[in-house]
Design an enzyme around this catalytic site. Sequence first.
Site, PDB file in Angstrom:
ATOM      1  N   THR A  13     -56.285   5.468 -94.254  1.00  0.00           N
ATOM      2  CA  THR A  13     -57.560   5.140 -94.924  1.00  0.00           C
ATOM      3  C   THR A  13     -57.318   4.365 -96.217  1.00  0.00           C
ATOM      4  OG1 THR A  13     -58.455   7.192 -94.037  1.00  0.00           O
ATOM      5  CG2 THR A  13     -59.679   6.180 -95.842  1.00  0.00           C
ATOM      6  N   VAL A  14     -56.463   4.908 -97.084  1.00  0.00           N
ATOM      7  CA  VAL A  14     -56.303   4.289 -98.411  1.00  0.00           C
ATOM      8  C   VAL A  14     -55.441   3.020 -98.323  1.00  0.00           C
ATOM      9  CG1 VAL A  14     -55.656   4.678-100.819  1.00  0.00           C
ATOM     10  CG2 VAL A  14     -56.519   6.591 -99.460  1.00  0.00           C
ATOM     11  N   VAL A 132     -57.162  11.887-108.688  1.00  0.00           N
ATOM     12  CA  VAL A 132     -58.279  12.729-109.142  1.00  0.00           C
ATOM     13  C   VAL A 132     -59.578  11.917-109.101  1.00  0.00           C
ATOM     14  CG1 VAL A 132     -59.256  14.060-111.051  1.00  0.00           C
ATOM     15  CG2 VAL A 132     -56.796  14.090-110.667  1.00  0.00           C
ATOM     16  N   GLY A 134     -60.918  10.016-106.900  1.00  0.00           N
ATOM     17  CA  GLY A 134     -60.890   8.710-106.212  1.00  0.00           C
ATOM     18  C   GLY A 134     -61.126   7.511-107.101  1.00  0.00           C
ATOM     19  N   GLY A 187     -67.196  12.776 -90.908  1.00  0.00           N
ATOM     20  CA  GLY A 187     -65.861  12.309 -91.307  1.00  0.00           C
ATOM     21  C   GLY A 187     -65.483  12.690 -92.728  1.00  0.00           C
ATOM     22  N   GLU A 190     -62.012  17.382 -92.865  1.00  0.00           N
ATOM     23  CA  GLU A 190     -60.987  17.214 -91.834  1.00  0.00           C
ATOM     24  C   GLU A 190     -61.127  18.318 -90.788  1.00  0.00           C
ATOM     25  OE1 GLU A 190     -57.325  16.029 -93.058  1.00  0.00           O
ATOM     26  OE2 GLU A 190     -58.110  14.965 -94.792  1.00  0.00           O
ATOM     27  N   ASP A 201     -57.880  21.760-102.966  1.00  0.00           N
ATOM     28  CA  ASP A 201     -57.899  20.345-103.359  1.00  0.00           C
ATOM     29  C   ASP A 201     -58.440  20.200-104.789  1.00  0.00           C
ATOM     30  OD1 ASP A 201     -57.866  17.377-102.527  1.00  0.00           O
ATOM     31  OD2 ASP A 201     -59.946  17.669-103.184  1.00  0.00           O
ATOM     32  N   LYS A 205     -56.494  18.991-108.328  1.00  0.00           N
ATOM     33  CA  LYS A 205     -57.008  17.979-109.258  1.00  0.00           C
ATOM     34  C   LYS A 205     -57.165  18.554-110.663  1.00  0.00           C
ATOM     35  CE  LYS A 205     -59.137  15.490-105.437  1.00  0.00           C
ATOM     36  NZ  LYS A 205     -60.287  15.453-104.523  1.00  0.00           N
TER      37      LYS A 205
HETATM   38  P1  NAP Z   1     -54.042   8.898 -93.741  1.00  0.00           P
HETATM   39  O1  NAP Z   1     -55.257   8.152 -93.346  1.00  0.00           O
HETATM   40  O2  NAP Z   1     -53.662  10.117 -92.989  1.00  0.00           O
HETATM   41  O3  NAP Z   1     -52.814   7.841 -93.655  1.00  0.00           O
HETATM   42  C1  NAP Z   1     -51.488   8.221 -93.809  1.00  0.00           C
HETATM   43  C2  NAP Z   1     -50.595   7.030 -93.486  1.00  0.00           C
HETATM   44  O4  NAP Z   1     -49.266   7.374 -93.768  1.00  0.00           O
HETATM   45  C3  NAP Z   1     -50.632   6.585 -92.011  1.00  0.00           C
HETATM   46  O5  NAP Z   1     -50.593   5.188 -91.948  1.00  0.00           O
HETATM   47  C4  NAP Z   1     -49.352   7.174 -91.422  1.00  0.00           C
HETATM   48  O6  NAP Z   1     -48.788   6.394 -90.404  1.00  0.00           O
HETATM   49  C5  NAP Z   1     -48.436   7.121 -92.636  1.00  0.00           C
HETATM   50  N1  NAP Z   1     -47.409   8.153 -92.642  1.00  0.00           N
HETATM   51  C6  NAP Z   1     -47.559   9.479 -92.834  1.00  0.00           C
HETATM   52  N2  NAP Z   1     -46.355  10.100 -92.819  1.00  0.00           N
HETATM   53  C7  NAP Z   1     -45.435   9.144 -92.612  1.00  0.00           C
HETATM   54  C8  NAP Z   1     -44.021   9.149 -92.484  1.00  0.00           C
HETATM   55  N3  NAP Z   1     -43.335  10.272 -92.575  1.00  0.00           N
HETATM   56  N4  NAP Z   1     -43.397   7.980 -92.275  1.00  0.00           N
HETATM   57  C9  NAP Z   1     -44.102   6.843 -92.166  1.00  0.00           C
HETATM   58  N5  NAP Z   1     -45.442   6.749 -92.287  1.00  0.00           N
HETATM   59  C10 NAP Z   1     -46.090   7.899 -92.496  1.00  0.00           C
HETATM   60  O7  NAP Z   1     -54.095   9.295 -95.278  1.00  0.00           O
HETATM   61  P2  NAP Z   1     -55.079   8.721 -96.409  1.00  0.00           P
HETATM   62  O8  NAP Z   1     -56.426   9.328 -96.241  1.00  0.00           O
HETATM   63  O9  NAP Z   1     -54.956   7.252 -96.496  1.00  0.00           O
HETATM   64  O10 NAP Z   1     -54.466   9.415 -97.731  1.00  0.00           O
HETATM   65  C11 NAP Z   1     -53.260   8.961 -98.322  1.00  0.00           C
HETATM   66  C12 NAP Z   1     -53.058   9.697 -99.660  1.00  0.00           C
HETATM   67  O11 NAP Z   1     -54.141   9.406-100.531  1.00  0.00           O
HETATM   68  C13 NAP Z   1     -53.028  11.229 -99.537  1.00  0.00           C
HETATM   69  O12 NAP Z   1     -52.103  11.744-100.464  1.00  0.00           O
HETATM   70  C14 NAP Z   1     -54.442  11.630 -99.900  1.00  0.00           C
HETATM   71  O13 NAP Z   1     -54.519  12.943-100.427  1.00  0.00           O
HETATM   72  C15 NAP Z   1     -54.751  10.614-100.978  1.00  0.00           C
HETATM   73  N6  NAP Z   1     -56.186  10.348-101.166  1.00  0.00           N
HETATM   74  C16 NAP Z   1     -56.948  10.023-100.101  1.00  0.00           C
HETATM   75  C17 NAP Z   1     -58.301   9.746-100.302  1.00  0.00           C
HETATM   76  C18 NAP Z   1     -59.175   9.359 -99.147  1.00  0.00           C
HETATM   77  O14 NAP Z   1     -60.354   9.074 -99.383  1.00  0.00           O
HETATM   78  N7  NAP Z   1     -58.686   9.306 -97.912  1.00  0.00           N
HETATM   79  C19 NAP Z   1     -58.840   9.799-101.594  1.00  0.00           C
HETATM   80  C20 NAP Z   1     -57.996  10.121-102.676  1.00  0.00           C
HETATM   81  C21 NAP Z   1     -56.669  10.387-102.440  1.00  0.00           C
HETATM   82  P3  NAP Z   1     -49.529   6.086 -89.002  1.00  0.00           P
HETATM   83  O15 NAP Z   1     -50.682   5.218 -89.353  1.00  0.00           O
HETATM   84  O16 NAP Z   1     -48.522   5.402 -88.166  1.00  0.00           O
HETATM   85  O17 NAP Z   1     -49.949   7.438 -88.487  1.00  0.00           O
HETATM   86  N1  HSE Z   2     -60.796  15.711 -99.368  1.00  0.00           N
HETATM   87  C1  HSE Z   2     -61.087  15.113-100.621  1.00  0.00           C
HETATM   88  C2  HSE Z   2     -62.577  15.305-100.931  1.00  0.00           C
HETATM   89  C3  HSE Z   2     -60.718  13.635-100.577  1.00  0.00           C
HETATM   90  O1  HSE Z   2     -63.332  15.788-100.085  1.00  0.00           O
HETATM   91  O2  HSE Z   2     -62.995  15.023-102.054  1.00  0.00           O
HETATM   92  C4  HSE Z   2     -60.519  12.994-101.909  1.00  0.00           C
HETATM   93  O3  HSE Z   2     -59.478  13.529-102.654  1.00  0.00           O
END
Ligand code: NAP
Ligand code: HSE
Length: 430
Positions: A13-14, A132, A134, A187, A190, A201, A205
């Site tokens: 996603t990010v 923290v 986003g 969505g 999770e 979570d 933060k």
């Molecule tokens: P995500 O959608 O699950 O994406 C994770 C990515 O990392 C995928 O591309 C995955 O590969 C890759 N990956 C994971 N483990 C790996 C490994 N061992 N080797 C190689 N590639 C690996 O996660 P996300 O939602 O983008 O979140 C990323 C980070 O940002 C997390 O720490 C989350 O807490 C933080 N965050 C997320 C949000 C949000 O809105 N989503 C907001 C704030 C902070 P594949 O694509 O091949 O599976």
């Molecule tokens: N799971 C977190 C939330 C994503 O619902 O706020 C952002 O850190």
Amino acid sequence: MEKVKIGLLGFGTVGQGVWKTVRMNRDDLIHNAGLDVEISKILVRDMGKDREINPDSSFLTTNPLDIIEDESIQIVVELVGGIEEAKDFLEKAIEKGKHVVTANKALLALHGKELTEKAEKRGVQLRYEASVAGGIPILHAIRESLSANRIEKIMGIVNGTTNYILTRMSREGISFDEALKEAQNKGYAEADPTADVDGFDAAHKLTILASLGFKSGVDFEQVYCEGIRRMTPTDIEYAKELGFAVKLLAIGTEREGKLELRVHPTFIDEDHPLAAVNDAFNAVFIEGNAVGELMFYGKGAGDMPTASAVLGDIINVSRNQHHPNPQAYRLDFPKNRKHIMSMEETQTGYYIRFMVKDSPGVLGEIASTFGKNGVSLSSVIQKGEGEESVPLVFITHKTRESAVQKTIRQIQKFDAVTEVANLIRVEALS
Ligand code: NAP
Ligand code: HSE
């Protein structure tokens, strides 16, 4: 204009949000920041996965060293999530002398102290604005713009999933389970919603916010953490009747050099600005001794808001590259570790709902038990008549947690009390 080559560890996603923002706003990045950001390489787990964005396969790798050891890459951006692998990637990148950016709040809450110390020793920058709230630039504000203040209170809605669930329960009168299902279908939540609904979570933060805000080392385990699973439509109805909104709040307060750090569902005065923060939005309310009250509001998650914060860090790191200040974002203050109060020592207001047999004298007996323990009551509501079990609700003035828990232990033993149905802490406007 400077060219900055970055490597992305993770393209979920990010990661894809960063790709889209770099492409969408290239001219703005050049114009506003004087930077041409180039994504050189991207680490994924599965090269063949069909994603919303499918870059040419020459960008992709499954070997983290292709990024960490690439001399031409200046900034490594960790967006894989999880703890152990992410920590290993960051440590290796720091050892190689790369500047690093991460959005990983769980990793920083558990290992931020050692990682920021490692970065400081190696003379590289570690930035984590997206970890923290986003897209809300709250860490930069605390660290830079508010540094002339002593921060006295930080109070935030920092988890969008739980705020969405509580908003739906409040507006529609639906149960926690129904609202959680809705959040999963949309969505927000999770498949395994534990980290969000059980408050971890938000506690991750708060660990980061409190370390930076109160300039004190904070261990994640010292943050009191309670989630929203016990929240019922009945309690939400009482909240409304009493003039409160229900929010999962992350609260940090400094009083006489001691810190109070807690995450729990809270009744908050409906006139407080945080009460108006609904759906999946986040907000952080701050009290500084010079600036007074401030509130930051925005999207705490999602591809583009989170990418906005990640790119802000990349710009910040690039600007400071030649004069790095690795101390700026340290999460450890070994010479300034403030005492963190146990939950028993903390003070707030309380909403307590008992279920009792409706017989004469019950209300008086319970109310006098509060009094004997020095707990002052501000409201009492009794509803129903002649039923097997009726709700009896008390709101206390601000008091010590230990006194309230002692009172409840005594009241629980009364024959007329069938259940202590809920206890929710109250933040009333003073
Ligand atoms: P995500 O959608 O699950 O994406 C994770 C990515 O990392 C995928 O591309 C995955 O590969 C890759 N990956 C994971 N483990 C790996 C490994 N061992 N080797 C190689 N590639 C690996 O996660 P996300 O939602 O983008 O979140 C990323 C980070 O940002 C997390 O720490 C989350 O807490 C933080 N965050 C997320 C949000 C949000 O809105 N989503 C907001 C704030 C902070 P594949 O694509 O091949 O599976
Ligand atoms: N799971 C977190 C939330 C994503 O619902 O706020 C952002 O850190």
